[in-house]
Scaffold this active site. Structure first.
Site, PDB file in Angstrom:
ATOM      1  N   PRO A   2     -12.365  15.889  22.662  1.00 27.97           N
ATOM      2  CG  PRO A   2     -13.231  17.085  24.453  1.00 27.97           C
ATOM      3  CD  PRO A   2     -12.046  17.007  23.533  1.00 27.97           C
ATOM      4  CD  GLU A   3     -13.592  13.475  17.238  1.00 27.22           C
ATOM      5  OE1 GLU A   3     -14.422  14.100  16.554  1.00 27.22           O
ATOM      6  OE2 GLU A   3     -12.427  13.278  16.875  1.00 27.22           O
TER       7      GLU A   3
END
Ligand SMILES: [Zn+2]
Length: 270
Positions: A2-3
């Protein structure tokens, strides 16, 4: 992984279900994730009202008068607000029961995520020394130019340095450097002020767009409402080494820069 856009999307998805709620109970199904879960989470959180859910870099903070629960999704973490009777899976490590009757459930198959505690008035060591948020006005070309002075590191590595600006991961760095026309191998100290302005603008535009689209990049990432994150069609260079540049047709180059896979166009980026 997850960015920043996925984390921000998660925050926005949780907010209406969590902010203003009181914590009924905390259930830890294991004592640790990436790091041990501090006793304060279990001891201090119950009974507290969650005033807000904030994001700093890729951390989420659930703020209460007793302190803040600090969550990181790691490589594969997911936060959802679920009905209490939802069956528990093998990777459902933490439930925070809310007075709405629902549970805020943290699921993390690879356990690189974390649940930590930040006492009131303090800044957790993991949050100390971080650069500005990329969407904050404090992040601009002048900020980049000032910090880049004399730096010989590749500009892509520089841009991914959390002390320079937070949350610009490998994908977004590659895409922003393409949009700004900057060769990712160029020494940070040898990028002009004007090109740093273009780079800062590109970072903001790409991240803001990704947030509006609900985050991008991880195939097994699910939004809090269960819808899959979107992916790929809008990537200009990331993951496309050897393929033609969508702008000029030249073959995109690939190399490892700062230990990260990197792709760029030898014609569009200088
Ligand atoms: Zn090109």
């Amino acid at each position: 992984m997850p960015e920043l856009p996925e984390v921000e999307t998660t925050r926005r998805g949780l907010l209406p279900h969590v902010a203003g709620r009181h914590v009924d109970h905390v259930l830890l199904r294991r004592p640790d994730l990436r790091w041990p879960i501090p006793d304060a989470v279990r001891e201090r959180l119950p009974g507290q009202r969650i005033h807000a859910v904030r994001r700093r870099a890729k951390y989420l903070l659930a703020d209460t008068d007793a302190g803040s629960a600090l969550l990181h999704l790691g490589m594969s973490g997911m936060l959802r607000v679920l009905p209490p009777e939802t069956p528990v899976g093998p990777h459902d490590h933490v439930d925070i029961g809310l007075d709405s009757g629902r549970v805020l459930r943290f699921t993390d198959p690879r356990r690189f995520g974390s649940l930590l505690w930040q006492p009131p008035g303090e800044v957790h060591p993991l949050l100390a020394g971080l650069g500005p948020e990329p969407l904050d006005p404090a992040f601009d070309g002048a900020h980049l130019a000032r910090l880049a002075q004399g730096r010989r590191a590749p500009v892509k590595t520089f841009l991914m340095d959390q002390a320079v600006v937070v949350g610009v991961g490998n994908i977004y760095a590659a895409e922003a450097l393409f949009q700004a026309g900057i060769d990712p191998r160029r020494a940070a100290g040898r990028v002009s002020d004007a090109r740093f302005e273009a780079l800062a603008a590109a970072v903001k535009a790409i991240l803001a767009h990704a947030i509006t689209r609900g985050g991008t990049t991880l195939r097994d990432f699910l939004n809090p409402d269960g819808a899959p994150g979107y992916f790929e069609q809008e990537l200009w260079v990331y993951g496309r080494a050897g393929e033609p540049c969508k702008r000029c047709g030249r073959t995109l180059k690939g190399a490892v820069i700062g230990q990260r896979a990197s792709t760029w166009c030898p014609a569009c980026q200088r």
